[in-house]
Motif scaffolding. Structure first.
Motif, PDB file in Angstrom:
ATOM      1  N   TYR A 168       0.890  -1.248  -0.204  1.00  0.00           N
ATOM      2  CA  TYR A 168      -0.011   0.059   0.024  1.00  0.00           C
ATOM      3  C   TYR A 168       1.026   1.169  -0.052  1.00  0.00           C
TER       4      TYR A 168
ATOM      5  N   TYR B 228       0.475   5.486   0.998  1.00  0.00           N
ATOM      6  CA  TYR B 228      -0.233   6.363   1.463  1.00  0.00           C
ATOM      7  C   TYR B 228       0.350   7.760   1.537  1.00  0.00           C
TER       8      TYR B 228
ATOM      9  N   GLN C 233       0.793  11.327   3.547  1.00  0.00           N
ATOM     10  CA  GLN C 233       0.473  12.192   4.811  1.00  0.00           C
ATOM     11  C   GLN C 233       0.835  13.517   4.756  1.00  0.00           C
TER      12      GLN C 233
ATOM     13  N   GLY D 201       0.091  17.445   9.763  1.00  0.00           N
ATOM     14  CA  GLY D 201      -0.917  17.507  10.694  1.00  0.00           C
ATOM     15  C   GLY D 201      -2.064  16.633  10.219  1.00  0.00           C
ATOM     16  N   GLN D 202      -2.068  15.782   9.347  1.00  0.00           N
ATOM     17  CA  GLN D 202      -3.352  15.000   9.029  1.00  0.00           C
ATOM     18  C   GLN D 202      -2.789  13.430   9.340  1.00  0.00           C
ATOM     19  N   GLY D 203      -3.747  12.691   9.269  1.00  0.00           N
ATOM     20  CA  GLY D 203      -3.469  11.147   9.112  1.00  0.00           C
ATOM     21  C   GLY D 203      -3.359  10.951   7.617  1.00  0.00           C
ATOM     22  N   PRO D 204      -2.432   9.664   7.441  1.00  0.00           N
ATOM     23  CA  PRO D 204      -2.333   9.056   6.043  1.00  0.00           C
ATOM     24  C   PRO D 204      -3.396   8.939   5.527  1.00  0.00           C
TER      25      PRO D 204
ATOM     26  N   PHE E 196      -4.940   7.017   1.747  1.00  0.00           N
ATOM     27  CA  PHE E 196      -4.730   5.826   0.884  1.00  0.00           C
ATOM     28  C   PHE E 196      -4.658   6.436  -0.565  1.00  0.00           C
TER      29      PHE E 196
ATOM     30  N   TYR F  52      -3.098   0.357  -3.955  1.00  0.00           N
ATOM     31  CA  TYR F  52      -2.904  -0.876  -3.340  1.00  0.00           C
ATOM     32  C   TYR F  52      -2.380  -1.886  -4.435  1.00  0.00           C
TER      33      TYR F  52
ATOM     34  N   LEU G  32       4.035   7.330   2.649  1.00  0.00           N
ATOM     35  CA  LEU G  32       4.496   5.946   3.565  1.00  0.00           C
ATOM     36  C   LEU G  32       3.873   4.979   2.699  1.00  0.00           C
TER      37      LEU G  32
ATOM     38  N   GLY H  42      -5.028  -7.036   3.797  1.00  0.00           N
ATOM     39  CA  GLY H  42      -5.777  -6.384   4.741  1.00  0.00           C
ATOM     40  C   GLY H  42      -5.284  -7.012   6.129  1.00  0.00           C
TER      41      GLY H  42
ATOM     42  N   TYR I 133      -0.406  -4.808   8.744  1.00  0.00           N
ATOM     43  CA  TYR I 133       0.340  -3.950   8.031  1.00  0.00           C
ATOM     44  C   TYR I 133       1.576  -3.655   8.833  1.00  0.00           C
TER      45      TYR I 133
ATOM     46  N   PHE J  18       4.668  -0.739   8.297  1.00  0.00           N
ATOM     47  CA  PHE J  18       4.911   0.513   7.512  1.00  0.00           C
ATOM     48  C   PHE J  18       6.236   1.121   7.651  1.00  0.00           C
ATOM     49  N   GLY J  19       6.580   1.737   6.504  1.00  0.00           N
ATOM     50  CA  GLY J  19       8.101   1.887   6.478  1.00  0.00           C
ATOM     51  C   GLY J  19       7.959   3.404   7.175  1.00  0.00           C
ATOM     52  N   SER J  20       9.485   4.041   7.220  1.00  0.00           N
ATOM     53  CA  SER J  20       9.396   5.149   7.876  1.00  0.00           C
ATOM     54  C   SER J  20       9.058   6.540   6.833  1.00  0.00           C
TER      55      SER J  20
END
Lengths: 116, 113
Positions: free
Chosen positions: B33, B35, B37, B40-43, B45, B48, B91, B99, B102, B104-106
């Motif tokens: 996946y 994403y 970001q 100040g926000q969430g990631p 999508f 995929y 990200l 699903g 998950y 995540f990378g940095s």
């Protein structure tokens, strides 16, 4: 409509005390999963805890527990005995199981600061 | 490696330039996946992959964004004619199946000047 709502942009807690981070969600999918992630200033997303929509018990992982109230569509994260290292951004996320990708939908996050 | 690797960690580019961001998932993870970001926000999508194919690209904001995963492992996110609004952390996450679990990378912090 927002699928994940986190109403607390910032929270402060004294070291060793408990703190609750709020999360409400919106879905018509009967099967879904709820996640909490921690994002320190270094940027990586660290998985904390998972709750499935059909799970009867609230999830717990060490000092983390998820207060799941399905009828209210809330999934609050409780951190017990806060530590200075808990200072970070916390994200609530949902995965709906009806979609093909099963990607996560994230809230806007809560910045937690633990005070010494 | 043990985790999801993203390179570069930081990228500064001029408006209008082309950039490529790389994601090396955990070995054996079939799902990947991307994403984005914003500050100040969430990631959010983007796309995929299941294996080599883009199974869902509904999150790509416009046709300047494209991603590939030719051999079912490493993926590259490509952004053409970059705009200042593309500045964000990108990200990547992988999972053993669709699903599940998950990692995540940095992230890659992209700055368009």
């Amino acid at each position: 409509a927002q699928k994940i709502t986190q109403t607390q942009p910032g929270m402060f807690v004294q070291e060793k005390e408990a703190v609750t981070l709020d999360c409400t969600y919106d879905t018509s999918d009967p099967s879904y999963g709820l996640f909490w992630y921690k994002q320190p200033s270094s940027g990586e997303m660290i998985f904390l805890i998972y709750q499935g929509s059909y799970d009867q018990q609230n999830a717990t992982e060490g000092r983390y527990s998820l207060n799941f109230q399905k009828a209210r569509k809330s999934a609050n994260l409780v951190i017990s005995a806060s530590q200075l290292g808990d200072s970070a951004m916390y994200f609530c996320a949902m995965r709906e199981h009806s979609g093909s990708a099963r990607q996560l939908t994230f809230g806007s996050g809560t910045q937690l600061t633990v005070l010494p | 490696g043990a985790g999801v690797s993203q390179t570069p960690s930081n990228k500064v580019t001029e408006k209008g330039k082309y950039v490529e961001l790389r994601c090396d998932p955990i070995s054996g993870h079939t799902a990947l996946y991307w994403y984005r970001q914003s500050l100040g926000q969430g990631p959010e999508f983007l796309i995929y992959f299941q294996g080599t194919g883009a199974a869902d690209d509904s999150g790509l904001p416009n046709d300047r964004f494209f991603a590939v995963r030719p051999e079912g492992s490493v993926s590259t996110l490509k952004i053409q004619r970059t705009e200042r609004g593309d500045s964000a952390v990108y990200l990547c996450a992988s999972s053993p199946g669709q699903g599940s679990g998950y990692t995540f990378g940095s992230g890659t912090r992209l700055t368009v000047v």
